[in-house]
Enzyme design. Structure first.
Site: not given
Ligand code: AMX
Length: 426
Positions: A233, A263, A309, A318, A364
């Site tokens: 964002s 996000h 994250h 947080r 979150d």
């Molecule tokens: N559950 C399952 N799989 C997860 C995971 C979770 N909570 N967190 C990471 N992974 C997976 C990713 O999907 C990715 O899989 P892929 O290679 O098959 O695509 C792999 O692990 C590597 O990811 P990463 O390098 O650890 O994280 P990232 O930087 O790519 O993504 C985030 C970060 C937040 C998008 C991811 O951890 C996620 O999807 N979390 C769940 C959604 C969430 O809580 N989002 C909120 C974030 C905070 C915010 O912005 N409000």
């Protein structure tokens, strides 16, 4: 001129001179290298953006202008806005002056209510909220002054005006989106004596007999205010703003990014996941059951929302702040207890998946349980709350960027064959 604006008028030219001198001496020094994996990996870890309002070291979490979040949880959002912009916390007189400035701008034009009223009733609350911000673009002081031919040095001034005008109106708009979208009755008029967060709580219209919900709103709107410059964002908004699109365009655009499930929408998904576990196990699940459910979620190819994250490698401070609030005010609430139990279990499960870099809860994971406790049970609304808060950081970043005279954002993209040439692949 308000005290905050006066302070910035004094501060910004000095900061701009500092940046110019810094660049003159060190402009050709290397600050980051980019691997092919990073180019294909969402630019993770590539240092190539500037954001002075806040930073997020992986091992500490949010630091606003040098102050760690854990030292800021008692502050109210207006104090955070002052801090984001100036690098200092306001004294009482300065805070009152900023609050008065915000109060004087809070009236929302009638056409905004008309636009919200005319949207399909099943529109997502984020679509309603972001549309309302966008439709107010005609109010932009920046756009008006730009069309009149203002000088570059003046850009920050109407940006500041746009920021205060937007920030002042968001609680009423956000609250109305809630009441309209979820049939909660007519719009509630602003309380002219209440601070920004209290007024928002008031206009939402939820019962708050002892002021606890108001305090949660103060905390919530404080905690989500900023998270450096590279998140979807903030980065999207800054990119839009760098084209000299005003803050109405930029904020609305950036918040469209916040509406994504990876996000800001994660907070809507999170509590849904917690409640699903209750449904599946006919009541509060045990730690073993939660472990099983988390594993099932992973096996079905879904993410466990609220965990992981892109930058952090610790429990998000947080989340800690929300957990502390919950322990103080609702330790016996069954939903909150599951949120705590999930925290005991999920990091262990995610740690066993090698590719997941951060198994810890992000912001979150905890907030939904607290909102639910006070009767804010419509999950799809939660990202609007996040947005009202994040507007502080996004707008502050925009004002600073225009004051520093940063140019239009334009990183370089290449097709695969060019990258193959660069790395010497066949
Ligand atoms: N559950 C399952 N799989 C997860 C995971 C979770 N909570 N967190 C990471 N992974 C997976 C990713 O999907 C990715 O899989 P892929 O290679 O098959 O695509 C792999 O692990 C590597 O990811 P990463 O390098 O650890 O994280 P990232 O930087 O790519 O993504 C985030 C970060 C937040 C998008 C991811 O951890 C996620 O999807 N979390 C769940 C959604 C969430 O809580 N989002 C909120 C974030 C905070 C915010 O912005 N409000």
């Amino acid at each position: 001129m308000s005290m905050l604006k006066e302070k910035l008028a004094d501060l910004f030219p000095r900061q701009k001179a500092e940046v110019a001198a810094f660049l003159k001496e060190y402009g050709d020094k290397e600050v980051s290298k980019v691997t092919l994996a990073q180019a294909y990996g969402g630019m993770r870890g590539v240092k190539g953006l500037v954001c002075d309002t806040s930073e997020v070291p992986p091992d500490k979490g949010l630091i606003i202008r040098g102050i760690e979040l854990k030292h800021l949880t008692e502050k109210i959002p207006e104090e955070i806005l002052w801090l984001l912009l100036t690098g200092e916390l306001p004294n009482d007189v300065q805070l009152k002056d900023l609050q008065a400035e915000i109060k004087s701008r809070e009236d929302v034009p009638q056409y905004v209510w008309n636009v919200i009223d005319s949207m399909p009733p099943d529109s997502h609350p984020m679509t309603m909220f972001n549309t309302a911000i966008l439709v107010m673009q005609r109010e932009s002081q920046f756009a008006k002054r730009y069309a009149e031919g203002m000088k570059k040095d003046e850009y920050w001034d109407p940006s500041y005006e746009d920021m205060i005008n937007i920030v002042a109106k968001l609680p009423a708009i956000g609250a109305y989106v809630y009441r309209k979208r979820f049939n909660k009755g007519p719009r509630i008029e602003s309380d002219k004596t209440a601070d920004w967060a209290k007024n928002y709580a008031h206009m939402l219209g939820l019962p708050d007999p002892n002021g606890e919900f108001t305090n949660l709103m103060r905390l919530y709107l404080n905690l989500h205010s900023d998270h450096e410059g590279g998140n979807v964002s903030a980065y999207s908004a800054a990119t839009i703003n760098s084209a000299l699109s005003d803050l109405y365009y930029s904020l609305s655009g950036g918040l469209n990014g916040l509406a994504g499930p990876l996000h800001g929408l994660a907070n809507q998904e999170c509590l849904g996941w917690v409640l699903e576990t209750m449904k599946k196990f006919n009541g509060a699940p045990s730690e073993e059951e939660l472990e099983k459910y988390a594993q099932e979620t992973l096996d079905s190819g879904k993410v466990v929302p609220g965990y992981g994250h892109a930058v952090l490698r610790i429990t998000d401070p947080r989340f800690d702040a929300f957990l502390a609030f919950g322990k103080k005010h609702m330790a016996d609430d069954p939903v909150f207890q599951i949120v705590e139990r999930v925290f005991n279990v999920v990091p262990r499960v995610l740690s066993q998946v090698q590719k997941i870099k951060d198994p810890w809860p992000n912001v979150d994971a905890g907030s939904g349980g607290l909102l639910y406790h006070y009767g804010l049970k419509e999950f799809s609304y939660y990202t609007v709350l996040f947005s009202i808060s994040r507007a502080l950081g996004i707008c502050a970043q925009g004002v600073v960027a225009r004051a520093m005279g940063y140019p239009i954002t334009r990183p370089k993209s290449l097709p695969i064959n060019k990258y193959k040439e660069i790395v010497g692949a066949k």
